[in-house]
Design a protein around this motif. Sequence first.
Motif, mmCIF file in Angstrom:
data_model
loop_
_atom_site.group_PDB
_atom_site.id
_atom_site.type_symbol
_atom_site.label_atom_id
_atom_site.label_comp_id
_atom_site.label_asym_id
_atom_site.label_seq_id
_atom_site.Cartn_x
_atom_site.Cartn_y
_atom_site.Cartn_z
ATOM 1 N N GLN A 1 0.833 -1.212 0.000
ATOM 2 C CA GLN A 1 0.000 0.000 0.000
ATOM 3 C C GLN A 1 0.859 1.250 0.000
ATOM 4 O OE1 GLN A 1 -2.363 0.840 3.450
ATOM 5 N NE2 GLN A 1 -3.784 2.136 2.352
ATOM 6 N N LEU A 2 1.995 1.219 0.698
ATOM 7 C CA LEU A 2 2.875 2.389 0.721
ATOM 8 C C LEU A 2 3.345 2.731 -0.689
ATOM 9 C CD1 LEU A 2 4.584 4.542 2.105
ATOM 10 C CD2 LEU A 2 6.343 2.805 2.491
ATOM 11 N N LYS A 3 3.725 1.728 -1.442
ATOM 12 C CA LYS A 3 4.178 1.988 -2.823
ATOM 13 C C LYS A 3 3.067 2.634 -3.636
ATOM 14 C CE LYS A 3 7.620 -1.706 -2.910
ATOM 15 N NZ LYS A 3 7.967 -3.051 -3.380
ATOM 16 N N GLY A 4 1.829 2.159 -3.419
ATOM 17 C CA GLY A 4 0.704 2.739 -4.140
ATOM 18 C C GLY A 4 0.471 4.187 -3.749
ATOM 19 N N LEU A 5 0.552 4.490 -2.467
ATOM 20 C CA LEU A 5 0.333 5.859 -1.992
ATOM 21 C C LEU A 5 1.392 6.815 -2.527
ATOM 22 C CD1 LEU A 5 -0.612 5.173 1.753
ATOM 23 C CD2 LEU A 5 -2.162 5.930 -0.078
ATOM 24 N N LEU A 6 2.656 6.348 -2.564
ATOM 25 C CA LEU A 6 3.748 7.210 -3.033
ATOM 26 C C LEU A 6 3.697 7.427 -4.544
ATOM 27 C CD1 LEU A 6 6.709 5.806 -0.885
ATOM 28 C CD2 LEU A 6 5.495 7.971 -0.567
ATOM 29 N N SER A 7 2.953 6.585 -5.215
ATOM 30 C CA SER A 7 2.879 6.685 -6.687
ATOM 31 C C SER A 7 1.669 7.478 -7.164
ATOM 32 C CB SER A 7 2.834 5.273 -7.302
ATOM 33 O OG SER A 7 3.923 4.503 -6.887
ATOM 34 N N GLN A 8 0.810 7.942 -6.231
ATOM 35 C CA GLN A 8 -0.484 8.485 -6.673
ATOM 36 C C GLN A 8 -0.459 9.968 -7.068
ATOM 37 O OE1 GLN A 8 -3.078 7.705 -3.344
ATOM 38 N NE2 GLN A 8 -2.168 9.279 -2.058
ATOM 39 N N GLY A 9 0.685 10.614 -6.967
ATOM 40 C CA GLY A 9 0.749 11.994 -7.432
ATOM 41 C C GLY A 9 0.637 12.998 -6.304
ATOM 42 N N PRO A 10 0.578 14.312 -6.612
ATOM 43 C CA PRO A 10 0.657 15.368 -5.605
ATOM 44 C C PRO A 10 -0.583 15.451 -4.712
ATOM 45 C CG PRO A 10 0.172 16.300 -7.761
ATOM 46 C CD PRO A 10 0.451 14.845 -7.979
ATOM 47 N N GLY A 11 -0.400 16.127 -3.572
ATOM 48 C CA GLY A 11 -1.535 16.443 -2.713
ATOM 49 C C GLY A 11 -1.813 15.471 -1.601
ATOM 50 N N SER A 12 -1.040 14.388 -1.492
ATOM 51 C CA SER A 12 -1.311 13.383 -0.455
ATOM 52 C C SER A 12 -0.555 13.722 0.830
ATOM 53 C CB SER A 12 -0.860 11.996 -0.918
ATOM 54 O OG SER A 12 -1.445 11.663 -2.148
ATOM 55 N N THR A 13 -1.092 13.232 1.943
ATOM 56 C CA THR A 13 -0.360 13.242 3.214
ATOM 57 C C THR A 13 -0.274 11.792 3.661
ATOM 58 O OG1 THR A 13 -1.255 15.413 3.793
ATOM 59 C CG2 THR A 13 -0.266 14.128 5.566
ATOM 60 N N ILE A 14 0.948 11.252 3.722
ATOM 61 C CA ILE A 14 1.151 9.824 3.932
ATOM 62 C C ILE A 14 1.935 9.600 5.217
ATOM 63 C CG2 ILE A 14 2.180 7.719 2.960
ATOM 64 C CD1 ILE A 14 1.971 9.270 0.175
ATOM 65 N N MET A 15 1.421 8.716 6.074
ATOM 66 C CA MET A 15 2.114 8.332 7.304
ATOM 67 C C MET A 15 2.626 6.899 7.137
ATOM 68 S SD MET A 15 1.156 11.066 8.843
ATOM 69 C CE MET A 15 -0.114 12.144 9.485
ATOM 70 N N THR A 16 3.895 6.665 7.496
ATOM 71 C CA THR A 16 4.418 5.311 7.334
ATOM 72 C C THR A 16 5.548 5.024 8.308
ATOM 73 O OG1 THR A 16 5.342 3.711 5.761
ATOM 74 C CG2 THR A 16 6.121 5.985 5.586
ATOM 75 N N LEU A 17 5.771 3.728 8.552
ATOM 76 C CA LEU A 17 6.964 3.268 9.248
ATOM 77 C C LEU A 17 8.086 3.101 8.221
ATOM 78 C CD1 LEU A 17 5.359 0.494 11.469
ATOM 79 C CD2 LEU A 17 6.362 2.610 12.296
ATOM 80 N N VAL A 18 9.320 3.403 8.608
ATOM 81 C CA VAL A 18 10.438 3.234 7.681
ATOM 82 C C VAL A 18 10.599 1.762 7.312
ATOM 83 C CG1 VAL A 18 12.244 2.939 9.444
ATOM 84 C CG2 VAL A 18 12.816 4.004 7.248
ATOM 85 N N GLN A 19 10.136 0.856 8.193
ATOM 86 C CA GLN A 19 10.259 -0.578 7.913
ATOM 87 C C GLN A 19 9.464 -1.005 6.683
ATOM 88 O OE1 GLN A 19 9.860 0.870 10.794
ATOM 89 N NE2 GLN A 19 10.767 -0.229 12.520
ATOM 90 N N LYS A 20 8.520 -0.179 6.261
ATOM 91 C CA LYS A 20 7.703 -0.548 5.099
ATOM 92 C C LYS A 20 8.407 -0.250 3.773
ATOM 93 C CE LYS A 20 3.548 -0.346 7.812
ATOM 94 N NZ LYS A 20 2.422 0.439 8.316
ATOM 95 N N PHE A 21 9.627 0.347 3.865
ATOM 96 C CA PHE A 21 10.436 0.530 2.654
ATOM 97 C C PHE A 21 11.315 -0.720 2.465
ATOM 98 C CE2 PHE A 21 9.406 4.954 3.582
ATOM 99 C CZ PHE A 21 9.144 5.462 2.318
ATOM 100 N N GLN A 22 10.672 -1.876 2.320
ATOM 101 C CA GLN A 22 11.400 -3.137 2.156
ATOM 102 C C GLN A 22 11.573 -3.469 0.674
ATOM 103 O OE1 GLN A 22 9.544 -6.297 4.355
ATOM 104 N NE2 GLN A 22 9.477 -5.110 6.262
ATOM 105 N N GLU A 23 12.712 -4.136 0.360
ATOM 106 C CA GLU A 23 12.978 -4.506 -1.031
ATOM 107 C C GLU A 23 12.023 -5.613 -1.490
ATOM 108 O OE1 GLU A 23 15.189 -4.903 1.397
ATOM 109 O OE2 GLU A 23 16.993 -3.720 0.992
ATOM 110 N N ASP A 24 11.845 -5.687 -2.797
ATOM 111 C CA ASP A 24 11.135 -6.830 -3.362
ATOM 112 C C ASP A 24 11.993 -8.073 -3.158
ATOM 113 O OD1 ASP A 24 8.994 -5.374 -4.253
ATOM 114 O OD2 ASP A 24 9.931 -4.884 -6.167
#
Length: 977
Positions: free
Chosen positions: A359-382
């Motif tokens: 879901q984090l990847k989807g949120l970061l890809s959706q374009g301008p205007g978003s406010t996204i909260m996340t844990l750094v642990q969710k930046f995991q490699e494929d």
Amino acid sequence: MTSTSKWNEKQLVENRLIEQLEGMGYEYLHGSSLDAERETRNDVILRDRLTRTLKRLNPWMDENNTQKVLRSLLYIEATSVMEANEKFHHMLVNYISVQQDLGKGKKNQTVKLIDFDYLENNEYLVVDQFSITSPQGTIRPDLIVFVNGLPLVIIECKSPLLNGSEQIGQGIKQLIRYQDEQERLFHYNQFMVVASNDRARAGTIGAQAKHYGLWKDPYPLTAPKIGDSPSPQDILTAGMLSKENLLDLVQNFIVYEPEGGRVIKKLARYQQFRAVRKAIDRILYAKSPEDRGGVVWHTQGSGKSLSMLYLAVKLRRLEALKNPTIVLVTDRKDLDIQITATFRRCGFPNPQQAAGVKQLKGLLSQGPGSTIMTLVQKFQEDKETSTYPELSTSENIFVMVDESHRSQYKGLAMNMRTAMPNACYLGFTGTPIDKEDKSTTATFGPYIDKYTIEQAVDDGATVPIFYEARLSNLHVHGETLDQLFNRKFREYDDETREEIKKKYANEQAIIASPKRIEQIALDIIEHYQTHIKPNGFKAQIVAISREAAIMYKEKLDELSDYESAVIISGGHNDEPGMKKHQLAPDEEKKQIEKFKEPFSESSLAFIIVCDKLLTGFDAPIEQVMYLDKPIKEHNLLQAIARTNRTYAKKDYGLIVDYYGVSRFLEQALGIFTKSDIQGALKPIDSEIPRLQSRHRVAMNYFNYINQSNAEACVQALEPEDVRNEFETAFKRFSESMDMVMPNPKAQPYVENLKFLGKIRQLAKSRYREEGMDITECGEKVRQLIADHLYASSVEVLHDPIDILSNKFEQKIEQAESEEAKASEMEHALRHEIKIKMEENPVYYSSLKEKLEELISSRRANQMEIIDLVDSLREMVQDMREKTQKGEEHGFTREQFPFFQLLKQELAEENKEEIKDLTFIVTGIVQSKLVIEWTKKEDVKREMRSEIKKKLRQKIEHPKLEAVAQQLMDLAAVHFKK
């Protein structure tokens, strides 16, 4: 006229403030000059000015819509002042919407009340002595700042000639009274200021004195640009009331946060405002996109989460940033939940919390205007490619990383930067790191703003933390353990010894030994029971392992009655004994909330942890951390800061060290410059010089007086200003004693503390000072004084004997001298007059005048002390016979004050006619009585109207309204229902 005659509040404070505001472009008017612009004295909005502004800022708006907007502002529908205030703030910063056809059909159009983009397109007005009258009475704030006719700021000025400790407190009390008496004014208020030139603080509606904050930095100005040696008032005025800063504060730095079942209005502190403004300046004016980032270092407890919120609000509103994407990153689930909740509670539009990696990847890809909260642990490699994809190359992304030191130097942080290579990265931390392999500033960029530990303590944003090492014989140091082990197993070869050591004799095993934990648990219980629990605070125990945490819990249960909870993480392969102490998420959350509550609501006294709740955990009620674990670097500074949050009657936090972390503390502090971490921890001994100084100040009131003569000491406190100063000195002395006791270094001052407590109590009784109460002292000091007073046969917690009681005569006769008798009667009369004035203002005003005449005559040596005593006895007797006099005229106790008031106002009238009128007026009152009638405007309006009809035949028009109101006030006192 002497030069000192100009040394008053008006000249020294109010006029100085007005002149400064005029220099900043404000118009100044006296309140009376605005009466023509108001329909009634109850109006708090300058309607004509607001109407002109609405038409100027919204030239497209027709007359019908102008009146509609005006009505929505004049009559805000709400069930409380706070709700009305929040609604108005929303209208102010998010604008009002009305329907109007501008040529393309009827559509919603936005109405501006203030032009936040062009400062000079608004009208700024400072007004003094602006009278506001309602049925509750009349108030006259010293200064009100109007913007476009809206009363946004109220300023209360206090004389710098008052006792320094009272200047701000008296002003805040007045502002609180205004809020009770004139609610409509506070529908529109954005913040309030109390100033005495030497002191100045600001707060919001509903705030108590402890929540009024300093404003020490006039950013973007510097102090020298304000003038030579600017006062705190000058700096606050420049920092908060310059046109630019005032509108910025109103638009971007006010939030409403639900807390404990009510809404709290929060205004940024000066360091939060400065940090956000500096960050914005760097973002807008950096030489290159890479230079936009940086670090905001604000020590723990100083409001980093709100700083991030204010920055997000500002980023979202700036047109130049074209609707950016805002990403907030933390490294712990509880922090992620906390910051997301803060944003949502404060009304930030649609913050999205990433539920998982995908879901984090989807949120970061959706374009301008978003406010996204996340844990750094969710930046995991494929897992398949072992790489992280690039998700957005936009420069219009702003990443705010909370506690940026902990997880920003590893692979996950690298993945984050791979995903958003051109984003602006802003680090927020309470404990930055500067080492070769890990550096906060090297990772994020140079410091944007610093707010150090010592600054936070000086400002009262946090409390100082004291450090105390205990049970040194139980400390375990690595080198000692190694020597012991090598002697014990000297016959084994090196390789075998190393294997045995790893398996059985590591440091953790010895620290967690049951015998050692039992010894420490006993010491903790005694220490907590003696020093922490009496003042109503709670404690955190930090154990070296989960097993040790459970042992501490079991020992506390076995050896004490204190309720405790273990908060530890679970593992897949845990034994049943470990699992039974692990709480489900909901239960864990419940226990944490119980810990934060006062003992009146929850008896949970201890929270026992291993790793959890060492950082990012706010429990202001926690005063002490019992530390039995090796913690290093930033983790150590983060942990000790759990005790630095402010709380009622909490003067300091305490770290009790059973492990010996002081050597690690030196290393942790070594990563900063000395000035940055000055004041991080203080040994108890550091309070001794302040204790000595405060002791001298308190004892100075009895210099050259025989201290065994209690009457002479009490007489020394007879002037009210001296009593007030002594009260402050005593409280400060007792506060220091509470910090140091029972350290033996407090012993030399104990007898003087008992003496001062005794004189204070005798003065309370003599001078009827209800505020002089030892319950305000720390519990240790309170108990010491209370025990001494009982031993000295001094009444401690009883009210003074009522002047109408037969025991009062006995008390007078016990006085040792005629002077003591006169003093006792004088202050008993003053007390009686003060509390009874509302019941019968005519009688008690007359009595007060007579008392003042008697005392003045005695002081001018025109009366012997024996004659004064006789005259005071006559006054006491007259007071006792007052009810009897009313009955002689045929009145009840409730009716007699009405008769005395009418008799005073109708001095020329026949007494019988005044008696008849009294019965008529009280009859009207009684005929209208319903439950809680004093809160029902329609009932009061009808009652007042009928009373005025009866008075018109006797009283001339100019006095009619005032007399009717006085009669209504008496009715409210004597005929409550």
